[in-house]
Scaffold this active site. Structure first.
Site, mmCIF file in Angstrom:
data_model
loop_
_atom_site.group_PDB
_atom_site.id
_atom_site.type_symbol
_atom_site.label_atom_id
_atom_site.label_comp_id
_atom_site.label_asym_id
_atom_site.label_seq_id
_atom_site.Cartn_x
_atom_site.Cartn_y
_atom_site.Cartn_z
ATOM 1 N N CYS A 10 0.215 -15.320 -29.907
ATOM 2 C CA CYS A 10 0.057 -14.270 -30.908
ATOM 3 C C CYS A 10 1.359 -13.459 -30.999
ATOM 4 O O CYS A 10 2.284 -13.653 -30.207
ATOM 5 C CB CYS A 10 -1.113 -13.370 -30.547
ATOM 6 S SG CYS A 10 -0.973 -12.676 -28.894
ATOM 7 N N CYS A 13 2.493 -11.719 -27.840
ATOM 8 C CA CYS A 13 3.041 -12.590 -26.794
ATOM 9 C C CYS A 13 4.496 -12.916 -27.099
ATOM 10 O O CYS A 13 5.334 -12.936 -26.202
ATOM 11 C CB CYS A 13 2.242 -13.891 -26.709
ATOM 12 S SG CYS A 13 0.474 -13.658 -26.743
#
Lengths: 77, 360
Positions: A10, A13
């Site tokens: 995502c 991250c």
């Protein structure tokens, strides 16, 4: 030293990975930041939220995007 | 937020980025000053909006443009201020409810009590749908029943502080309260029903196989300063992300307020057309958006005369059930379980939509 970022890819991250890379560059150490994206691998670390930062196999932070300065402090200890 | 003031500060417990933690007394004084400034700003918005619109810009209140501009200049700062205050408060509260602590509270609970607790904790535990899988596994690992875990996974994305503040700021406390109560109701009921259906066989086999007790991550202990830093961090993260959507939503609302006659949408999405609720759910489930992103649409629909039940059902299905989250959960749940999960939650949302359209 081994640095791993746990996360399924995502935006948070990716940001944490970028911050960790910046921290490593600023510290001037030769170490690659590894991304762990496979869920089965991630759960082996027993984290409940991602992104997580793992240093030498120990989970140091979960569920938040640490700033490069904070990561440097973690790595320095 | 009185709990934060009462929290005794532990020495040397600042967050990594905060450096040496500031003295608690000084920090408390800063917080009090910030709150006073906030209150002052909040009180000055309404007269200031009127002054700017009518005096500075010379727009009379009884014109379309005057009424639209006054609406925007009043609502935009008001909602943003509310958002900052509530996101800060929730950020501080959330520093007490880490996912690890929530798991500890839920483990060993029976169903029913567990479902209620899970839905409530879903509101205050920080959650991002990209963490759904590790969280699911972590819950199952300590023996939390499947239905209780699913109650949490319904409530966490659907009932959140951003949705509630926006609904409160734009439509009043009644709409926000209805959303909170019915959202929790759906999470509790659907988790309970799913638990009764004995769906454990549709969880991917490796989930139970790979279960082992391990020393999990112990969150760092935060002092008063650390919790305040968490609040500031969540304001930066959440408000920094959602403000353009909020402004867009209020701009749409202002336009409708000034220009669009009431009742334009009443024919299609009003109370009279029973099929509007199922249609809203069918359209809403595959869509994915955060609460702030959906507000402009909600604002437009309500402003043009769509029924409240229909609009709430639409909002719940967009932010509560989403295709990306289902794809992520597919890694641990087999398709029959995912389908049942979506069907049960969607049924709950339908019931809420019909109920509001019937009683309001």
């Amino acid at each position: 030293m081994r640095i791993q970022i746990l996360g399924t890819g995502c935006a948070k991250c990716r940001q944490l990975t970028a911050n960790a890379e910046q921290a490593v560059r600023e510290l001037g150490v030769e170490v690659a930041v590894e991304k762990v994206e496979d869920v089965r691998e991630i759960v082996k670390f027993h984290v409940l939220s991602t992104p997580a930062l793992v240093v030498d196999g120990a989970v140091r932070s979960t569920g938040r995007v640490l700033a490069p300065a904070a990561i440097k402090e973690l790595l320095g200890r | 937020m009185s709990t934060t003031i009462a929290e005794p500060a532990r020495s040397g417990a600042g967050t990594p980025e905060a450096g040496p933690p500031p003295r608690p007394a000084r920090l408390a004084a800063w917080l009090a000053a910030a709150l006073a400034a906030w209150t002052g700003l909040y009180l000055v918005i309404e007269p200031a909006a009127g002054f700017v619109t009518h005096r500075l810009l010379g727009l009379p209140a009884d014109t379309h443009v005057g009424s639209a501009v006054a609406f925007f200049l009043f609502e935009a700062p008001k909602v943003l201020l509310l958002l900052v205050l509530v996101v800060f408060g929730v950020g501080v509260v959330r520093s007490f409810f880490t996912p690890e602590r929530t798991r500890a509270i839920l483990s060993g609970r029976r169903e029913s009590v567990g479902n209620v607790l899970a839905a409530l904790l879903g509101v205050v535990t920080p959650f991002c749908s990209c963490s759904a899988v590790p969280l699911f596994l972590g819950f199952v690992e300590v023996g939390i029943p499947l239905g209780v875990t699913l109650s949490f996974l319904v409530s966490a994305p659907m009932v959140n502080e951003v949705a509630l503040v926006l609904l409160f700021g734009l439509f009043g406390w009644k709409v926000a309260g209805l959303y909170l109560v019915t959202g929790l109701g759906i999470a509790i009921a659907s988790g309970f029903v799913l638990g009764r259906l004995r769906l454990e066989r549709w969880v991917e086999g490796w989930v139970y196989e790979s279960m082992r007790q391990g020393a999990g991550y112990e969150a760092e202990r935060l002092g008063f300063a650390g919790r305040v830093a968490k609040g500031v961090e969540s304001v930066r993260e959440v408000v920094g992300k959602v403000w353009p959507y909020v402004l867009a939503g209020i701009a749409v609302g202002a336009f409708i307020h000034g220009y669009v006659p009431e009742g334009l949408m009443a024919g299609i999405m009003g109370k009279q057309s029973w099929w509007s609720v199922p249609l809203a759910v069918v359209v809403g489930v595959p869509m994915y958006s955060n609460a702030a992103g959906i507000i402009p649409v909600v604002q437009a629909l309500l402003g043009k005369g769509a029924a409240l039940g229909t609009v709430l059902a639409f909002m719940m299905s967009v932010i509560g059930l989403s295709l990306p989250e289902m794809i992520i959960l597919r890694k641990v749940l087999r398709p029959p379980l995912i389908a049942t999960f979506v069907a049960v939650v969607a049924t709950g949302i339908l019931a809420v939509g019909f109920l509001f359209n019937a009683v309001l």
